[in-house]
Design a protein around this motif. Sequence first.
Motif, PDB file in Angstrom:
ATOM      1  N   GLY A 206       0.605  -1.166   0.118  1.00  0.00           N
ATOM      2  CA  GLY A 206       0.082  -0.012  -0.058  1.00  0.00           C
ATOM      3  C   GLY A 206       0.819   1.198  -0.136  1.00  0.00           C
ATOM      4  O   GLY A 206       0.367   2.330   0.234  1.00  0.00           O
ATOM      5  N   ILE A 207       2.029   1.142  -0.520  1.00  0.00           N
ATOM      6  CA  ILE A 207       2.863   2.421  -0.533  1.00  0.00           C
ATOM      7  C   ILE A 207       2.545   3.345  -1.849  1.00  0.00           C
ATOM      8  O   ILE A 207       2.080   2.554  -2.717  1.00  0.00           O
ATOM      9  N   THR A 208       2.897   4.578  -1.782  1.00  0.00           N
ATOM     10  CA  THR A 208       2.931   5.385  -2.878  1.00  0.00           C
ATOM     11  C   THR A 208       4.337   5.515  -3.435  1.00  0.00           C
ATOM     12  O   THR A 208       5.292   5.119  -2.729  1.00  0.00           O
ATOM     13  N   PHE A 209       4.440   6.235  -4.539  1.00  0.00           N
ATOM     14  CA  PHE A 209       5.826   6.285  -5.196  1.00  0.00           C
ATOM     15  C   PHE A 209       5.705   7.686  -5.742  1.00  0.00           C
ATOM     16  O   PHE A 209       4.806   8.576  -6.142  1.00  0.00           O
ATOM     17  N   GLY A 210       6.972   8.174  -6.082  1.00  0.00           N
ATOM     18  CA  GLY A 210       6.998   9.475  -6.817  1.00  0.00           C
ATOM     19  C   GLY A 210       7.604   9.488  -8.151  1.00  0.00           C
ATOM     20  O   GLY A 210       8.180   8.643  -8.615  1.00  0.00           O
ATOM     21  N   ILE A 211       6.947  10.591  -9.096  1.00  0.00           N
ATOM     22  CA  ILE A 211       7.579  10.746 -10.427  1.00  0.00           C
ATOM     23  C   ILE A 211       7.981  12.180 -10.414  1.00  0.00           C
ATOM     24  O   ILE A 211       7.482  12.902 -10.910  1.00  0.00           O
ATOM     25  N   PRO A 212       9.357  12.158 -10.246  1.00  0.00           N
ATOM     26  CA  PRO A 212      10.199  13.277 -10.412  1.00  0.00           C
ATOM     27  C   PRO A 212      10.203  13.558 -11.933  1.00  0.00           C
ATOM     28  O   PRO A 212      10.472  12.600 -12.905  1.00  0.00           O
ATOM     29  N   VAL A 213      10.212  14.727 -12.264  1.00  0.00           N
ATOM     30  CA  VAL A 213      10.197  15.085 -13.823  1.00  0.00           C
ATOM     31  C   VAL A 213      11.611  15.408 -14.033  1.00  0.00           C
ATOM     32  O   VAL A 213      12.439  16.171 -13.530  1.00  0.00           O
ATOM     33  N   PHE A 214      12.091  14.425 -15.026  1.00  0.00           N
ATOM     34  CA  PHE A 214      13.311  14.863 -15.795  1.00  0.00           C
ATOM     35  C   PHE A 214      13.456  15.712 -16.944  1.00  0.00           C
ATOM     36  O   PHE A 214      12.823  15.641 -17.790  1.00  0.00           O
ATOM     37  N   ILE A 215      14.022  16.786 -16.469  1.00  0.00           N
ATOM     38  CA  ILE A 215      14.104  18.073 -17.538  1.00  0.00           C
ATOM     39  C   ILE A 215      15.386  18.721 -17.198  1.00  0.00           C
ATOM     40  O   ILE A 215      16.098  18.925 -16.191  1.00  0.00           O
ATOM     41  N   ASN A 216      16.031  19.098 -18.386  1.00  0.00           N
ATOM     42  CA  ASN A 216      17.333  19.545 -18.465  1.00  0.00           C
ATOM     43  C   ASN A 216      18.470  19.083 -18.004  1.00  0.00           C
ATOM     44  O   ASN A 216      19.211  19.684 -17.068  1.00  0.00           O
ATOM     45  N   ASN A 217      18.336  17.693 -17.762  1.00  0.00           N
ATOM     46  CA  ASN A 217      19.215  16.630 -17.413  1.00  0.00           C
ATOM     47  C   ASN A 217      19.292  16.838 -15.670  1.00  0.00           C
ATOM     48  O   ASN A 217      20.227  16.394 -15.157  1.00  0.00           O
ATOM     49  N   LYS A 218      18.091  17.078 -15.169  1.00  0.00           N
ATOM     50  CA  LYS A 218      17.938  17.322 -13.637  1.00  0.00           C
ATOM     51  C   LYS A 218      16.721  16.893 -13.193  1.00  0.00           C
ATOM     52  O   LYS A 218      15.668  16.834 -14.006  1.00  0.00           O
ATOM     53  N   MET A 219      16.572  16.644 -11.967  1.00  0.00           N
ATOM     54  CA  MET A 219      15.405  16.469 -11.343  1.00  0.00           C
ATOM     55  C   MET A 219      15.165  17.337 -10.119  1.00  0.00           C
ATOM     56  O   MET A 219      16.029  16.989  -9.029  1.00  0.00           O
ATOM     57  N   GLU A 220      14.097  18.185  -9.838  1.00  0.00           N
ATOM     58  CA  GLU A 220      14.034  18.812  -8.943  1.00  0.00           C
ATOM     59  C   GLU A 220      12.454  18.662  -8.170  1.00  0.00           C
ATOM     60  O   GLU A 220      12.412  18.591  -7.119  1.00  0.00           O
ATOM     61  N   TYR A 221      11.571  18.666  -8.889  1.00  0.00           N
ATOM     62  CA  TYR A 221      10.130  18.581  -8.569  1.00  0.00           C
ATOM     63  C   TYR A 221       9.439  17.493  -9.347  1.00  0.00           C
ATOM     64  O   TYR A 221       9.963  16.787 -10.281  1.00  0.00           O
ATOM     65  N   GLY A 222       8.316  16.999  -8.550  1.00  0.00           N
ATOM     66  CA  GLY A 222       7.674  15.898  -9.312  1.00  0.00           C
ATOM     67  C   GLY A 222       6.443  15.658  -8.404  1.00  0.00           C
ATOM     68  O   GLY A 222       6.059  16.456  -7.745  1.00  0.00           O
ATOM     69  N   VAL A 223       5.952  14.813  -8.524  1.00  0.00           N
ATOM     70  CA  VAL A 223       4.374  14.240  -7.871  1.00  0.00           C
ATOM     71  C   VAL A 223       4.240  13.059  -7.552  1.00  0.00           C
ATOM     72  O   VAL A 223       4.640  12.012  -7.810  1.00  0.00           O
TER      73      VAL A 223
END
Length: 212
Positions: free
Chosen positions: A38-55
């Motif tokens: 029942g765990i959640t997971f994150g989808i970080p946005v890969f943009i400009n060769n880096k990841m800072e934010y996601g959902v």
Amino acid sequence: MKIPLFPLQSIFFPGETVPLHIFEDRYKQLINDCREEGITFGIPVFINNKMEYGVEVQLVEVVNTYDTGEMDVVCVARQVFRLLTFERTVPGKLYAGGIVKLVEYDYEATIEKKQTIINGIQQLYAIMEVPFKKLNVHEFNSFTLAHKIGLSFEQEYQLLQIPKENDRLNFISIHLTSTITVLSEVERTKKIIELNGHFKNFDPLDFKNIEV
């Protein structure tokens, strides 16, 4: 908090349905862990060769499971996070993980403000001759049609990072005004071009009061 991560070059907004086709072993393992624990997971946005934010997303349903172990799954996006650390593999697992900080978002805006945005979207669709489905202003928020108003990938990423609803609506308003202006000018130019080669009636000028 520490959560499993599924980096993608895609942007999902809170409340959005997220359909995924799972075919890599690491993500098959992740989905199975979500089902069992029942765990959640994150989808970080890969943009400009880096990841800072996601959902952060939550598994809702495994729609199909194939003989190969591949799966079609449906998830729902929950909260936006900022990525603080990233591990390529979680100890004892095939998939990645990391520490994230959830970002507090508000969805408060006046009915008038939201209606103005809806009217702008309707105007945009009319210019583009795209059918517009009537929206309930009370259920509408800045993320409702964020994928369907012509924002670039970079603009969607900017929108994802704005925590206040009024600021997000202002961001969308500026985009709509700019886009509608450009498209209206294109339509005007198109009509001028279509006139070329056609016979035109010109009003005769009255030369009585003209001075040279």
